[in-house]
Design a protein around this motif. Structure first.
Motif, PDB file in Angstrom:
ATOM      1  N   GLY A   1       0.828  -1.202   0.000  1.00 47.81           N
ATOM      2  CA  GLY A   1       0.000   0.000   0.000  1.00 47.81           C
ATOM      3  C   GLY A   1       0.858   1.245   0.000  1.00 47.81           C
ATOM      4  N   PHE A   2       0.273   2.335   0.463  1.00 52.84           N
ATOM      5  CA  PHE A   2       0.947   3.630   0.406  1.00 52.84           C
ATOM      6  C   PHE A   2       0.695   4.440   1.668  1.00 52.84           C
TER       7      PHE A   2
ATOM      8  N   LEU B   1      -1.365  12.703   7.455  1.00 52.30           N
ATOM      9  CA  LEU B   1      -0.908  11.376   7.039  1.00 52.30           C
ATOM     10  C   LEU B   1      -2.085  10.431   6.831  1.00 52.30           C
ATOM     11  N   GLU B   2      -2.106   9.783   5.681  1.00 51.99           N
ATOM     12  CA  GLU B   2      -3.108   8.773   5.356  1.00 51.99           C
ATOM     13  C   GLU B   2      -2.383   7.490   4.956  1.00 51.99           C
ATOM     14  N   ILE B   3      -2.983   6.356   5.289  1.00 53.61           N
ATOM     15  CA  ILE B   3      -2.427   5.048   4.936  1.00 53.61           C
ATOM     16  C   ILE B   3      -3.473   4.305   4.128  1.00 53.61           C
ATOM     17  N   ARG B   4      -3.083   3.822   2.949  1.00 50.51           N
ATOM     18  CA  ARG B   4      -4.005   3.106   2.081  1.00 50.51           C
ATOM     19  C   ARG B   4      -3.445   1.725   1.767  1.00 50.51           C
ATOM     20  N   GLU B   5      -4.145   0.705   2.199  1.00 56.16           N
ATOM     21  CA  GLU B   5      -3.754  -0.659   1.872  1.00 56.16           C
ATOM     22  C   GLU B   5      -4.313  -1.034   0.507  1.00 56.16           C
ATOM     23  N   VAL B   6      -3.467  -1.526  -0.376  1.00 57.02           N
ATOM     24  CA  VAL B   6      -3.911  -2.011  -1.680  1.00 57.02           C
ATOM     25  C   VAL B   6      -4.368  -3.459  -1.581  1.00 57.02           C
TER      26      VAL B   6
ATOM     27  N   GLY C   1      -5.619  -0.063   7.091  1.00 56.69           N
ATOM     28  CA  GLY C   1      -5.345   0.960   6.092  1.00 56.69           C
ATOM     29  C   GLY C   1      -6.532   1.836   5.765  1.00 56.69           C
ATOM     30  N   LEU C   2      -7.458   1.995   6.719  1.00 56.50           N
ATOM     31  CA  LEU C   2      -8.632   2.828   6.485  1.00 56.50           C
ATOM     32  C   LEU C   2      -8.273   4.302   6.612  1.00 56.50           C
TER      33      LEU C   2
END
Length: 707
Positions: A514-515, A527-532, A675-676
């Motif tokens: 993710g990113f 800061l944001e966390i995104r799980e692919v 990753g929400l």
């Protein structure tokens, strides 16, 4: 010392039946009714329009637990206390050259500046002519109150004088001198108030259409209620100026709401242009202004010197008033203030863009001087992008690139340059791929690399007369878990596609990829966390974002994580900048994102049924989803289930938890999702299927992550 600070923090909830003043963020009528029904008493209700309502009142711990499980409740938080703390002594009009623009006839007339503080002394000789309508969340007390919003402390009056004291030859003069001041009294004479009170004051000022909000207050922890209000105000074209805080000397300590991206966080300088010792620092600091020993108004018609970022903030607010009077929007005002700031040579986490320069920011006036309308740039003759690394080993790698344009040439030669990180001059190698007469991707395998060494590479293209290169991308040779970040694509006004590459898994069978991404200079607040999702083999992965801010530079980095606790690997940090709008002719017209191509009622006659019951718990970036296989007819050997989830309004990018539960009889099911996006509403449902091709979906339910 006098500084207005929100210094209270939410106390940990005990296991007993305690009742506290709390704030419940709701959405829809059901959420409002649920909050009111659970409250022991309701003190206030604040309507933030499309964002939802806030219910303020007394709630027990048990009521909080029930509300946090409801899909119509966005958040529940303690209503933290706010304080105005006395500071030492103020100066700065001359240093920021405000007096120069006064001589040019720029006075801020027509602008409206809301001072959210302890009130304003309505009788002060330097303020009386400029004071307009006010609003009191905390009413003035004592015998000297002409209005409910009168100042019974002095802090708010002091800030008002810095921003907009009249130029009458007596006392002091403000950065602007003829704007209209509005006292929004959110702090009492003892310097105390509440987060919900501050939010109520912000909403009131925004609803009146006041273009500048000045907030010399702060907290070491955030408040969802206040951020709701900030976003509400920002949507109504308010420029929001907030103190960075007085926690210095310190590191990464900018206070909220200044740390929120909706606000300009202001640091403080002393005479001689040194940073004030007390000024909080951090990447969220956007600008600085005089804040040490500043002389200004106090109640009872007097004058005193105070110090603090509380004093620096109204300097910037007064300058914002001058720009709003020229017709600039909130976004244009904020950009003009930072672009014209004077670099003092301090670190950016101390001074931000630099010292406020009123003369340069205001210029000659007239509709804002059209500051942000540059001439159309000449098209780039050539275009090339650096791609990802594939087939990465201990001593070899395949480099990727993309020729995006040929300009006026019929062909271009493309290739790569690569080097060991930190030693480009001594280790750079060039490999030519060949001539191309059309745009498209190209690649080249390189060998002879050193194992377990970090490299950087970039793609280049040349037509013989000129050369262009892509951004540098980092990769590391070796047999372990290895992830790289590639340049973002499809960048628009509020959209972008993040690109990463899982180059190797090492000894692991799989990794979640993710990113992380954030607005440049505001990592802590944005800061944001995104799980692919899970990957079992190397390859490229992407994530589409559709809720970015326009004209903003973002930093992003790809990650890979085999078990969420060990061996996590990150690529290099890259940046991209969003444009003004995705489509200036037809802005904000998305394609019905909540209507994906799927049957509305898939197989209602299936011999089994599932029900989604909600969440066991929710944090800022994760949730435990729960449900049940409620029916399983005879003849069904097994049923497989998975939770699907997406951010509300973006159903087209639905994720599914890959490790589905298999059930052989009715029973409960649950799953963790990661990753929400924090502080946002998400939607989930259960998908179930059997070996005979039957498929059903549960009803959808909503949940809100913590901020």
């Amino acid at each position: 010392m006098v500084a207005a600070e929100i210094i209270g923090t939410a106390a940990a909830r005990g296991s007993g039946t305690t009742r506290k003043r709390r704030v419940v963020g709701t959405k829809g009528l059901f959420g409002i009714e649920a909050a009111k029904n659970e409250a022991d008493s309701v003190d206030n209700e604040i309507d933030f329009g499309d964002r939802g309502d806030v219910i303020v009142g007394s709630f027990s711990d048990e009521a909080v637990a029930r509300l946090e499980k409801k899909s119509d409740v966005r958040y529940v938080e303690d209503d933290i206390e706010v304080y105005a703390l006395e500071q030492t002594k103020p100066w700065g009009i001359d240093r920021v050259d405000a007096d120069v623009v006064h001589g040019n006839g720029k006075t801020g007339e027509g602008a409206h500046i809301a001072i959210l503080d302890t009130g304003i002394d309505s009788d002060h000789p330097d303020l009386q002519a400029n004071v307009g309508e006010g609003y009191a969340v905390e009413e003035c007390s004592g015998g000297d109150c002409n209005e409910d919003w009168d100042d019974d402390h002095s802090h708010g009056t002091h800030c008002a004088g810095i921003a907009n004291a009249v130029d009458n030859g007596k006392g002091v003069v403000g950065v602007s001198t003829e704007a209209t001041l509005h006292a929004v009294k959110v702090l009492s004479g003892e310097g105390s108030g509440s987060a919900s009170g501050v939010a109520e004051g912000i909403k009131w000022a925004a609803d009146q259409g006041y273009g500048v909000l000045s907030m010399s207050l702060g907290a070491s922890s955030g408040s969802s209620t206040i951020q709701d209000a900030l976003q509400y105000a920002q949507e109504r074209d308010c420029v929001i100026i907030a103190a960075a805080g007085n926690a210095g000397p310190c590191t990464d300590c900018v206070h909220y709401p200044g740390a929120y991206p909706e606000a300009m966080a202001v640091g403080s300088t002393a005479e001689g242009d040194a940073m004030s010792e007390f000024s909080s620092t951090g990447e969220e600091v956007e600008i600085c202004a005089p804040g040490s020993d500043v002389l200004s108004c106090v109640k009872d018609g007097d004058y005193k010197k105070y110090s603090g970022t509380s004093m620096a903030t109204p300097h910037v607010a007064g300058a914002a008033g001058l720009l709003r009077a020229q017709g600039l929007s909130a976004e244009e005002t904020r950009k003009r203030l930072t672009e014209t700031a004077e670099d003092l040579g301090h670190d950016s986490n101390e001074q931000g863009a630099g010292l406020l320069n009123v003369e340069k920011a205001v210029g000659d006036g007239g509709g804002g001087d059209e500051p942000d309308e540059p001439d159309e740039p000449e098209p780039t003759p050539l275009g090339v992008e650096t791609g990802s690394v594939t087939e990465l080993g201990e001593t070899e790698a395949t480099l990727g690139g993309n020729l995006t344009g040929l300009g006026d040439s019929s062909s271009a030669t493309v290739g790569f340059r690569y080097w060991e990180s930190g030693d480009r001059e001594g280790t750079e190698q060039t490999v030519e791929v060949g001539s191309r007469d059309a745009t498209g991707e190209f690649s080249q395998a390189v060998t002879g690399l050193t194992a377990e060494v970090s490299y950087q590479f970039l793609a280049y293209a040349t037509d013989g007369d000129s050369e262009v290169t892509g951004a540098a991308v980092e990769f590391t040779t070796g047999s372990g878990l290895n992830v790289s970040t590639a340049p973002a694509t499809n960048v628009g006004g509020n959209t972008a596609t993040l690109v990463g590459n899982l180059q190797g898994l090492g000894d692991f069978d799989e990794a979640d990829v993710g990113f992380h991404y954030w607005a440049e200079g505001k990592k802590k607040a944005t800061l944001e966390i995104r799980e692919v999702g899970e990957r079992t083999s190397p390859g490229e992965f992407t994530f589409d974002i559709s809720d970015l801010r326009t004209d903003t530079t973002y930093v992003f980095v790809a990650y890979g994580d085999p078990d969420w606790s060990e061996a996590e690997d990150f690529g290099s940090e890259l940046t991209f900048t969003t444009g003004s709008t995705d489509d200036p002719d037809e802005p904000d017209e998305p394609d019905e994102p909540d209507e994906p191509d799927e049957p509305d009622e898939p197989n209602p006659d299936a011999p089994f049924a599932v029900e989604a019951t909600g969440t066991d718990w929710v944090t800022r970036g994760a949730a435990k989803l729960v449900g049940e296989l409620t029916r399983m007819d005879d003849g069904v050997g097994r049923v497989q289930t998975e939770f699907q989830y997406w951010m509300k309004g973006n159903k087209s990018s639905t994720f599914a938890v890959d490790d589905a539960d298999t059930l052989y009889r009715p029973g409960e099911i649950d799953e963790m999702v990661w990753g929400l996006r924090r502080g946002e509403t998400h939607v989930s449902r259960i998908r179930a299927w059997d070996d005979n091709g039957n498929e059903v979906f549960s009803d959808e339910f909503e949940f809100v992550t913590q901020s």
